[in-house]
Design an enzyme around this catalytic site. Structure first.
Site, PDB file in Angstrom:
ATOM      1  N   HIS A  72       1.384  -1.212   0.672  1.00 33.66           N
ATOM      2  CA  HIS A  72       0.032   0.034   0.049  1.00 33.66           C
ATOM      3  C   HIS A  72       1.057   1.332  -0.059  1.00 33.66           C
ATOM      4  CE1 HIS A  72      -4.091  -1.520   1.419  1.00 33.66           C
ATOM      5  NE2 HIS A  72      -3.519  -2.570   0.471  1.00 33.66           N
ATOM      6  N   TYR A 210      -9.173   6.053   7.146  1.00 29.28           N
ATOM      7  CA  TYR A 210      -9.382   6.452   8.801  1.00 29.28           C
ATOM      8  C   TYR A 210      -9.409   8.139   8.938  1.00 29.28           C
ATOM      9  CZ  TYR A 210      -4.389   4.044   9.981  1.00 29.28           C
ATOM     10  OH  TYR A 210      -3.717   2.392  10.453  1.00 29.28           O
ATOM     11  N   PRO A 302      -3.494   1.276  19.026  1.00 32.90           N
ATOM     12  CA  PRO A 302      -3.392   0.543  17.526  1.00 32.90           C
ATOM     13  C   PRO A 302      -3.386   1.737  16.474  1.00 32.90           C
ATOM     14  CG  PRO A 302      -5.897  -0.170  18.311  1.00 32.90           C
ATOM     15  CD  PRO A 302      -4.955   0.206  19.573  1.00 32.90           C
ATOM     16  N   LYS A 306       1.640   0.282  15.263  1.00 35.52           N
ATOM     17  CA  LYS A 306       2.812   0.212  15.624  1.00 35.52           C
ATOM     18  C   LYS A 306       3.210  -1.197  16.174  1.00 35.52           C
ATOM     19  CE  LYS A 306       4.170   3.522  12.922  1.00 35.52           C
ATOM     20  NZ  LYS A 306       4.900   3.324  12.036  1.00 35.52           N
ATOM     21  N   TYR A 394       4.107   7.084   9.794  1.00 40.58           N
ATOM     22  CA  TYR A 394       3.473   5.546   9.279  1.00 40.58           C
ATOM     23  C   TYR A 394       3.860   4.072   9.150  1.00 40.58           C
ATOM     24  CZ  TYR A 394      -0.888   3.160   8.083  1.00 40.58           C
ATOM     25  OH  TYR A 394      -2.391   1.963   8.626  1.00 40.58           O
TER      26      TYR A 394
END
Ligand code: APR
Ligand code: PHB
Length: 400
Positions: A72, A210, A302, A306, A394
């Protein structure tokens, strides 16, 4: 029993550590309290940083990940019915992430360990770590005995080690072997958790979404082109069974709403569970010859994906340090283990906290805090600098 490294726990941390040590010619024994099926089917994380992908490949555990994992190059932030895509390679000089479930990572590592690694003992519970301050720490453990006149009796045994690595997660026993007076704990709990579902339906978007919404956070993730993984922010203490399937889908649709014609596809829900939300760091991560790795030492919400990646960083750091000591006689890297890991841990704690407070709506949120969240999201959408901070964190912090 005797081994060089006694590993407590066969989650991602313990299993990967056993593999790294095997490849370095260092023997280990893994003690795991649950059975293999439990470990291989425990639904947890799903995002691998580039560094984690590289480590798994180098350790010889990347073949199925390369075949089935989904690369991704970005995520979508959704708020106020708007959509903003964060382009990872453009912001990080080419880094991406791979969607490949932690269950699959564990299956691959278990298969390798059973095929060519040292002992991996399931249904074997570590009771206590003794002698961490000595040169020969011990793990006292219990395992199922042989069939006797009174049925199967549990048997207690001792594993003699040169080193013990506690990879036994948040509820494990290894942390207890570090004297309280030498310990500092940093912790924050959140007044909400995640209701997670697995559904047999193709993901409604090709990357993770998100969503920040006045009704609460929602996340669209996936496990394969035909299996979706979705999460809803719910009040802490929520019982997963209190939510009917149609209610879950309806709430997800409301929180993913956009100004365009995007729609969420429904499908049969095959798994439902609630995850609590916590930030936690135990310092130090080492006491004598006892080392802590993964969730045994730290927990992150979460939201930033990580948890597994931090566990990988810890065990890579330990394996490097022990290999260095055996090659040079210097304990310099072992002595620096805790400080090295904690630098990375705290950066992940900061990012996970930021992502959590950016996207979740606390039950007592004020109108000011609502506007502040939207302003933070607008800043990310409108500033390459702010967007880059998110993309760098990220896709992952360097190991060691
Ligand atoms: N004896 C033996 N095994 C134990 C004991 C014990 N006393 N206590 C716990 N365990 C085992 C658990 O059954 C579990 O399999 O230790 C393992 C810990 O695994 P995880 O909780 O997955 O922790 P870790 O390996 O650090 O993984 C960290 O990976 O699962 C993802 O995102 C998740 O943050 C998590 C990350
Ligand atoms: C998951 O797919 O389980 C997942 C993905 C991203 C997160 C958390 C969980 O931030």
């Amino acid at each position: 029993m005797r081994t060089t490294v006694g590993i407590i726990g066969a989650g991602p941390a313990g299993l990967l550590l056993a593999r790294l040590l095997h490849n370095a010619g260092i023997d280990s024994v893994v003690l795991e309290s649950r059975d293999r099926a439990y470990v291989e089917h425990r639904q947890r994380a799903g995002i691998l940083e580039q560094g984690t992908v590289d480590v798994l490949r180098a350790a010889g555990a990347g073949e199925r990940m390369d075949r089935e994992g989904l690369r991704h190059d970005g995520i979508e932030l959704r708020y106020d019915r708007k959509r903003h895509r964060v382009d990872f390679p453009a912001l990080t000089g080419g880094r991406s992430v791979t969607v490949y479930a932690q269950t699959e990572v564990c299956k691959d590592l278990i298969a390798l360990q059973l095929k060519e690694g040292g002992p991996l003992l399931f249904e074997t519970e570590a009771l206590v770590v003794e002698g961490a301050e000595t040169d020969s720490p011990r793990v006292r453990f219990r395992h199922k005995g042989v069939e006797g006149v009174d049925g199967v009796e549990d048997v207690e045994d001792v594993l003699e080690c040169d080193y013990v690595v506690g990879c036994d997660g948040f509820w494990g026993v290894s942390r207890m072997a570090i004297p309280a007076e030498l310990t500092r704990v940093f912790e924050r709990t959140y007044p909400f958790g995640w209701l997670g579902i697995l559904a047999d339906v193709a993901p409604s978007h090709d990357e993770l979404v998100y969503a920040r919404h006045d009704r609460g956070f929602a996340l669209l993730s996936m496990r394969s082109p035909s299996v979706s993984r979705l999460y809803l922010q719910v009040p802490e203490g929520t019982d997963a069974e209190a939510w009917r399937d149609d209610e879950i889908w309806t709430e997800l649709e409301r929180r993913f709403e956009t100004a365009d014609d995007w729609r969420l596809e429904r499908g049969p829900i095959t798994q439902k569970s609630v995850t609590p939300m916590r930030s936690y760091v135990h310092e130090p991560m080492r006491h004598g010859r006892l080392f802590l790795a993964g969730d045994a030492a730290h927990i992150v919400p979460p939201t930033g994906a990580k948890g597994l990646n931090l566990a990988v960083g810890d065990v890579v750091t330990f394996a490097r340090a022990l290999t260095y000591e055996r090659e040079t006689g210097s304990s310099e890297l072992l002595d620096g283990y805790s400080a090295t890991c904690l630098r990375r841990v705290w950066q992940a704690e900061r990012f996970s906290y930021d992502m959590t407070t950016l996207l979740h709506r606390a039950p007592d949120a004020t109108p000011f805090e609502d506007r502040l969240q939207l302003a933070r999201l607008e800043r990310i959408a409108g500033s390459r600098a702010a967007e880059t901070d998110l993309a760098e964190a990220y896709t992952g912090f360097p190991f060691g």
